[in-house]
Design a protein around this motif. Structure first.
Motif, PDB file in Angstrom:
ATOM      1  N   ASN A   3      40.230  58.339   5.198  1.00 46.00           N
ATOM      2  CA  ASN A   3      39.084  57.324   4.753  1.00 46.00           C
ATOM      3  C   ASN A   3      39.489  56.307   4.278  1.00 46.00           C
ATOM      4  O   ASN A   3      38.310  55.587   3.798  1.00 46.00           O
ATOM      5  N   GLU A   4      40.086  55.597   4.076  1.00 44.07           N
ATOM      6  CA  GLU A   4      40.636  54.105   3.812  1.00 44.07           C
ATOM      7  C   GLU A   4      39.894  53.187   5.003  1.00 44.07           C
ATOM      8  O   GLU A   4      41.118  53.556   6.213  1.00 44.07           O
ATOM      9  N   LEU A   5      39.491  51.575   4.656  1.00 44.32           N
ATOM     10  CA  LEU A   5      39.652  50.716   5.516  1.00 44.32           C
ATOM     11  C   LEU A   5      41.076  49.980   5.283  1.00 44.32           C
ATOM     12  O   LEU A   5      41.444  49.415   4.703  1.00 44.32           O
ATOM     13  N   TYR A   6      41.214  49.506   6.596  1.00 40.57           N
ATOM     14  CA  TYR A   6      42.438  48.048   7.011  1.00 40.57           C
ATOM     15  C   TYR A   6      42.244  47.627   7.744  1.00 40.57           C
ATOM     16  O   TYR A   6      41.165  47.926   8.808  1.00 40.57           O
ATOM     17  N   HIS A   7      42.374  46.344   7.137  1.00 39.94           N
ATOM     18  CA  HIS A   7      42.109  45.455   8.559  1.00 39.94           C
ATOM     19  C   HIS A   7      43.470  44.823   9.018  1.00 39.94           C
ATOM     20  O   HIS A   7      44.645  44.822   8.634  1.00 39.94           O
TER      21      HIS A   7
END
Length: 229
Positions: free
Chosen positions: A10-14
């Motif tokens: 549930n974390e965002l990554y580029h």
């Protein structure tokens, strides 16, 4: 010994990568369509369809749309929030849903696309320049900037030096019109133009920006204020 990369649930990554030796990874429209198809098809914990079936159907112009054959239930590995495909590179913002979800998603997507690309274009060897790069998105400010940065990437094809100085009011209008015609991106689905709605999960970011009108205002303000330094 190098440790295995860990991504958090549930974390965002580029995520971004480019072609080996900066070569093009998309040579024609069918290559772009195939990669977008693969972003959908390989975002599934279950095995993908056989290669021959995928090869036959990947050229469908409605890939990812509700009317497409690939509109089906998936056990998703990630939420794909944004993407842009450029001739020799791509950018994604993904949210991990399962342990090792990003790793498996990228392995399937890059591997599957590279096999199809090599077969189609009669080449061999690596297509991408090593392992994809990833950046953890730590706060809302970084997220908002990255969404705009990713969606503004095609402006390099409109005017390569557009970042060198602030754009005029006329140039901003021209820039937004150019992006409205560039379909290899999730920008249009946030701009209020249905493009590949089944491929991305845009509810979170639309809520984040305050809907389509909020996104438009923020994006236009971003390119208006952007300066190279």
């Amino acid at each position: 010994m190098k440790t295995k990369k860990q991504f958090a649930i549930n974390e965002l990554y580029h995520i971004f990568d480019r072609g080996v030796e900066k070569r093009n990874i998309f040579r024609d429209n069918s290559d772009y369509i195939r990669f977008i198809h693969d972003l959908y098809e390989f975002n599934d914990k279950r095995p993908a369809l056989p290669y021959i079936r995928r090869d036959k159907d990947a050229g469908r112009s409605d890939v990812g749309r509700p009317t497409s054959y690939i509109k089906r239930e998936r056990d998703k590995l990630v939420n794909l929030h944004t993407f842009v495909l450029m001739p020799n590179h791509h950018h994604l913002i993904v949210e991990q849903l399962k342990d090792n979800g990003i790793i498996l998603f990228m392995k399937k997507t890059h591997g599957g696309y590279a096999r199809g690309f090599n077969e189609k274009h009669k080449r061999s060897g690596y297509l991408f320049q090593g392992r994809y790069k990833d950046v953890y998105i730590k706060d809302d400010t970084q997220l908002a900037h990255l969404v705009c940065y990713i969606h503004a990437n095609p402006l390099k094809l409109w005017k390569d030096n557009w970042k060198d100085k602030k754009l005029t009011e006329l140039e901003i209008k021209q820039a937004t019109q150019f992006l409205e015609k560039y379909k290899w991106s999730s920008h249009l689905d946030y701009w209020g133009i249905r493009n590949f709605p089944s491929v991305i999960d845009n509810k979170f970011l639309l809520d984040f920006f305050g809907g389509t009108e909020g996104y438009k205002k923020y994006f236009i303000d971003w390119i208006e204020q952007y300066q190279k330094n």
